[in-house]
Design a protein around this motif. Structure first.
Motif, PDB file in Angstrom:
ATOM      1  N   GLN A  11       0.836  -1.208   0.000  1.00 26.10           N
ATOM      2  CA  GLN A  11       0.000   0.000   0.000  1.00 26.10           C
ATOM      3  C   GLN A  11       0.865   1.250   0.000  1.00 26.10           C
ATOM      4  OE1 GLN A  11      -2.544  -0.466   3.407  1.00 26.10           O
ATOM      5  NE2 GLN A  11      -4.135  -1.518   2.244  1.00 26.10           N
ATOM      6  N   ASN A  12       1.941   1.228   0.793  1.00 25.76           N
ATOM      7  CA  ASN A  12       2.835   2.383   0.854  1.00 25.76           C
ATOM      8  C   ASN A  12       3.521   2.613  -0.495  1.00 25.76           C
ATOM      9  OD1 ASN A  12       2.204   2.857   3.524  1.00 25.76           O
ATOM     10  ND2 ASN A  12       3.950   1.722   4.324  1.00 25.76           N
ATOM     11  N   ARG A  13       3.913   1.528  -1.171  1.00 26.81           N
ATOM     12  CA  ARG A  13       4.539   1.657  -2.486  1.00 26.81           C
ATOM     13  C   ARG A  13       3.555   2.240  -3.504  1.00 26.81           C
ATOM     14  NH1 ARG A  13       7.099  -3.214  -1.219  1.00 26.81           N
ATOM     15  NH2 ARG A  13       5.499  -4.424  -2.306  1.00 26.81           N
ATOM     16  N   TRP A  18       1.574   6.883  -6.741  1.00 24.14           N
ATOM     17  CA  TRP A  18       0.541   7.879  -7.055  1.00 24.14           C
ATOM     18  C   TRP A  18       1.052   9.288  -6.765  1.00 24.14           C
ATOM     19  CZ3 TRP A  18      -3.100   7.032 -10.251  1.00 24.14           C
ATOM     20  CH2 TRP A  18      -3.774   5.819 -10.302  1.00 24.14           C
ATOM     21  N   PHE A  19       1.787   9.441  -5.656  1.00 24.56           N
ATOM     22  CA  PHE A  19       2.331  10.750  -5.294  1.00 24.56           C
ATOM     23  C   PHE A  19       3.338  11.220  -6.344  1.00 24.56           C
ATOM     24  CE2 PHE A  19       5.419  13.426  -2.962  1.00 24.56           C
ATOM     25  CZ  PHE A  19       4.564  14.444  -2.592  1.00 24.56           C
ATOM     26  N   ILE A  20       4.197  10.309  -6.799  1.00 26.78           N
ATOM     27  CA  ILE A  20       5.159  10.643  -7.857  1.00 26.78           C
ATOM     28  C   ILE A  20       4.411  11.031  -9.132  1.00 26.78           C
ATOM     29  CG2 ILE A  20       6.947   9.688  -9.372  1.00 26.78           C
ATOM     30  CD1 ILE A  20       7.866   8.025  -6.896  1.00 26.78           C
ATOM     31  N   ALA A  21       3.327  10.316  -9.428  1.00 26.88           N
ATOM     32  CA  ALA A  21       2.516  10.644 -10.601  1.00 26.88           C
ATOM     33  C   ALA A  21       1.929  12.053 -10.475  1.00 26.88           C
ATOM     34  CB  ALA A  21       1.407   9.612 -10.785  1.00 26.88           C
ATOM     35  N   CYS A  22       1.529  12.443  -9.263  1.00 25.66           N
ATOM     36  CA  CYS A  22       1.002  13.801  -9.032  1.00 25.66           C
ATOM     37  C   CYS A  22       2.068  14.849  -9.332  1.00 25.66           C
ATOM     38  CB  CYS A  22       0.527  13.940  -7.583  1.00 25.66           C
ATOM     39  SG  CYS A  22      -0.983  13.033  -7.201  1.00 25.66           S
ATOM     40  N   ILE A  23       3.294  14.587  -8.892  1.00 30.74           N
ATOM     41  CA  ILE A  23       4.395  15.515  -9.181  1.00 30.74           C
ATOM     42  C   ILE A  23       4.627  15.578 -10.691  1.00 30.74           C
ATOM     43  CG2 ILE A  23       6.879  15.899  -8.890  1.00 30.74           C
ATOM     44  CD1 ILE A  23       6.565  14.683  -6.063  1.00 30.74           C
ATOM     45  N   GLY A  24       4.501  14.429 -11.349  1.00 29.88           N
ATOM     46  CA  GLY A  24       4.646  14.385 -12.798  1.00 29.88           C
ATOM     47  C   GLY A  24       3.608  15.234 -13.516  1.00 29.88           C
ATOM     48  N   VAL A  25       2.378  15.190 -13.027  1.00 31.78           N
ATOM     49  CA  VAL A  25       1.307  16.005 -13.621  1.00 31.78           C
ATOM     50  C   VAL A  25       1.638  17.488 -13.491  1.00 31.78           C
ATOM     51  CG1 VAL A  25      -1.116  16.702 -13.391  1.00 31.78           C
ATOM     52  CG2 VAL A  25      -0.508  14.279 -13.310  1.00 31.78           C
ATOM     53  N   LEU A  26       2.105  17.893 -12.312  1.00 28.89           N
ATOM     54  CA  LEU A  26       2.471  19.300 -12.107  1.00 28.89           C
ATOM     55  C   LEU A  26       3.632  19.690 -13.020  1.00 28.89           C
ATOM     56  CD1 LEU A  26       1.911  21.897 -10.541  1.00 28.89           C
ATOM     57  CD2 LEU A  26       3.507  21.100  -8.787  1.00 28.89           C
ATOM     58  N   LEU A  81     -15.617  14.837  -5.683  1.00 34.04           N
ATOM     59  CA  LEU A  81     -15.767  14.085  -6.926  1.00 34.04           C
ATOM     60  C   LEU A  81     -14.953  12.792  -6.891  1.00 34.04           C
ATOM     61  CD1 LEU A  81     -16.790  13.942  -9.891  1.00 34.04           C
ATOM     62  CD2 LEU A  81     -14.674  15.149 -10.527  1.00 34.04           C
ATOM     63  N   SER A  82     -13.701  12.893  -6.473  1.00 39.68           N
ATOM     64  CA  SER A  82     -12.840  11.702  -6.454  1.00 39.68           C
ATOM     65  C   SER A  82     -13.308  10.698  -5.407  1.00 39.68           C
ATOM     66  CB  SER A  82     -11.381  12.102  -6.197  1.00 39.68           C
ATOM     67  OG  SER A  82     -11.218  12.632  -4.896  1.00 39.68           O
ATOM     68  N   HIS A  83     -13.889  11.203  -4.326  1.00 37.36           N
ATOM     69  CA  HIS A  83     -14.420  10.309  -3.291  1.00 37.36           C
ATOM     70  C   HIS A  83     -15.584   9.486  -3.852  1.00 37.36           C
ATOM     71  CE1 HIS A  83     -15.252   8.868   0.747  1.00 37.36           C
ATOM     72  NE2 HIS A  83     -16.513   9.240   0.616  1.00 37.36           N
ATOM     73  N   LEU A  84     -16.387  10.112  -4.710  1.00 32.18           N
ATOM     74  CA  LEU A  84     -17.506   9.406  -5.334  1.00 32.18           C
ATOM     75  C   LEU A  84     -17.037   8.429  -6.410  1.00 32.18           C
ATOM     76  CD1 LEU A  84     -20.095  12.307  -5.748  1.00 32.18           C
ATOM     77  CD2 LEU A  84     -20.205  10.416  -4.120  1.00 32.18           C
ATOM     78  N   LEU A  85     -16.072   8.855  -7.221  1.00 32.45           N
ATOM     79  CA  LEU A  85     -15.639   8.046  -8.359  1.00 32.45           C
ATOM     80  C   LEU A  85     -14.628   6.960  -8.001  1.00 32.45           C
ATOM     81  CD1 LEU A  85     -15.200  10.793 -11.125  1.00 32.45           C
ATOM     82  CD2 LEU A  85     -17.160   9.271 -10.743  1.00 32.45           C
ATOM     83  N   LEU A  86     -13.845   7.201  -6.970  1.00 29.73           N
ATOM     84  CA  LEU A  86     -12.741   6.286  -6.643  1.00 29.73           C
ATOM     85  C   LEU A  86     -12.870   5.716  -5.233  1.00 29.73           C
ATOM     86  CD1 LEU A  86      -9.783   8.326  -8.205  1.00 29.73           C
ATOM     87  CD2 LEU A  86     -11.066   6.457  -9.254  1.00 29.73           C
ATOM     88  N   ARG A  87     -14.068   5.302  -4.884  1.00 29.53           N
ATOM     89  CA  ARG A  87     -14.283   4.704  -3.558  1.00 29.53           C
ATOM     90  C   ARG A  87     -13.373   3.502  -3.383  1.00 29.53           C
ATOM     91  NH1 ARG A  87     -18.342   6.455  -0.492  1.00 29.53           N
ATOM     92  NH2 ARG A  87     -19.984   7.699  -1.432  1.00 29.53           N
ATOM     93  N   GLY A  88     -12.742   3.429  -2.213  1.00 31.27           N
ATOM     94  CA  GLY A  88     -11.859   2.307  -1.919  1.00 31.27           C
ATOM     95  C   GLY A  88     -10.436   2.494  -2.409  1.00 31.27           C
ATOM     96  N   LYS A  89     -10.209   3.532  -3.199  1.00 26.12           N
ATOM     97  CA  LYS A  89      -8.857   3.809  -3.688  1.00 26.12           C
ATOM     98  C   LYS A  89      -8.125   4.681  -2.675  1.00 26.12           C
ATOM     99  CE  LYS A  89      -9.383   1.776  -7.675  1.00 26.12           C
ATOM    100  NZ  LYS A  89      -8.664   0.550  -7.996  1.00 26.12           N
ATOM    101  N   PRO A  90      -6.795   4.629  -2.673  1.00 24.87           N
ATOM    102  CA  PRO A  90      -6.043   5.453  -1.718  1.00 24.87           C
ATOM    103  C   PRO A  90      -6.206   6.946  -2.002  1.00 24.87           C
ATOM    104  CG  PRO A  90      -4.548   4.351  -3.242  1.00 24.87           C
ATOM    105  CD  PRO A  90      -5.914   3.797  -3.494  1.00 24.87           C
ATOM    106  N   LEU A  91      -5.979   7.737  -0.977  1.00 26.54           N
ATOM    107  CA  LEU A  91      -6.103   9.187  -1.101  1.00 26.54           C
ATOM    108  C   LEU A  91      -5.180   9.718  -2.198  1.00 26.54           C
ATOM    109  CD1 LEU A  91      -7.457  11.714   0.123  1.00 26.54           C
ATOM    110  CD2 LEU A  91      -5.478  11.913   1.640  1.00 26.54           C
ATOM    111  N   SER A  92      -4.009   9.117  -2.336  1.00 26.52           N
ATOM    112  CA  SER A  92      -3.058   9.581  -3.354  1.00 26.52           C
ATOM    113  C   SER A  92      -3.611   9.367  -4.768  1.00 26.52           C
ATOM    114  CB  SER A  92      -1.710   8.874  -3.183  1.00 26.52           C
ATOM    115  OG  SER A  92      -1.886   7.474  -3.116  1.00 26.52           O
ATOM    116  N   ALA A  93      -4.372   8.309  -4.980  1.00 29.56           N
ATOM    117  CA  ALA A  93      -4.996   8.083  -6.292  1.00 29.56           C
ATOM    118  C   ALA A  93      -6.072   9.137  -6.541  1.00 29.56           C
ATOM    119  CB  ALA A  93      -5.601   6.684  -6.358  1.00 29.56           C
ATOM    120  N   LYS A  94      -6.816   9.474  -5.494  1.00 33.05           N
ATOM    121  CA  LYS A  94      -7.842  10.521  -5.622  1.00 33.05           C
ATOM    122  C   LYS A  94      -7.198  11.874  -5.905  1.00 33.05           C
ATOM    123  CE  LYS A  94     -10.932   8.018  -2.516  1.00 33.05           C
ATOM    124  NZ  LYS A  94     -11.536   7.955  -1.173  1.00 33.05           N
ATOM    125  N   LEU A  95      -6.061  12.126  -5.248  1.00 37.86           N
ATOM    126  CA  LEU A  95      -5.346  13.380  -5.484  1.00 37.86           C
ATOM    127  C   LEU A  95      -4.844  13.436  -6.920  1.00 37.86           C
ATOM    128  CD1 LEU A  95      -4.131  16.045  -4.532  1.00 37.86           C
ATOM    129  CD2 LEU A  95      -2.160  14.755  -3.671  1.00 37.86           C
TER     130      LEU A  95
END
Length: 197
Positions: A11-13, A18-26, A81-95
């Motif tokens: 889960q941590n990996r 996902w966090f690295i992907a967020c930095i990539g988007v920015l 929106l992400s809470h509705l669409l990505l239920r059960g996914k980690p917060l980093s995926a929603k971010l």
């Protein structure tokens, strides 16, 4: 017990990826805006923490301005929106989803088509687009709003969103609601009120 530890490591990996992907988007947002010819900082040559004057050449050029609360509200909305669409996914995926939406908007907002739309349909006659610094900080303001909404009760998030909208509406005669309205369906009465006519 080792299975539980392995599960936590996995889960941590995933969260880290996902966090690295967020930095990539920015990073994609920044690089795209650079390739679009956006300026890095205000062409005045200096950086201010806050630009208090809305109808000025410094608006949307510095670290923060009176539109920063709108981007914080974006974070509130995108968390919902992400809470509705990505239920059960980690917060980093929603971010990540929130980052994709916000970055896509920040890029679109700085295209000639949207800039001209703002200038023709709203009172933003002096709007020539955001600096890369301001656009990046807008995205980070969205991230702050997203994290706040993820950690705080819904009633508090909604109360703050309403307070931001009312305060900026009163102070600068503009806010997220009016901004969207005037971009999508401009009304002469609203434009005249915003112009102080």
């Amino acid at each position: 017990m080792s299975t539980a530890i392995d599960g936590n490591d996995s889960q941590n990996r995933h969260a880290l990826l996902w966090f690295i992907a967020c930095i990539g988007v920015l990073a994609i947002q920044v690089i795209t805006q650079h390739l679009m010819g956006r300026i890095w900082i205000c062409d005045c040559g200096y950086v201010k923490l806050f630009e208090p004057v809305v109808k000025s050449s410094g608006n949307s050029q510095h670290i923060a301005d009176w539109y920063t609360p709108s981007h914080i509200i974006h974070g509130f909305l995108f968390y919902g929106l992400s809470h509705l669409l990505l239920r059960g996914k980690p917060l980093s995926a929603k971010l990540f989803l929130a980052m994709v939406i916000e970055s896509a908007w920040e890029i679109a907002e700085n295209t000639p088509m949207i800039i001209n739309r703002y200038r023709s349909a709203t009172i933003s006659l002096d709007y020539f687009g955001d600096s890369i610094l301001n656009s990046t900080m807008d995205t980070l303001a969205m991230v702050a709003g997203f994290i706040f909404a993820a950690r705080m009760p819904v009633w508090l998030t909604v109360t703050i969103a309403i307070a931001f909208e009312l305060f900026t509406g009163w102070l600068i005669r503009d806010n997220l609601t009016l901004n969207v309205l005037m971009l999508v369906w401009p009304l002469d009465a609203v434009r005249e009120w915003q112009a102080g006519i």
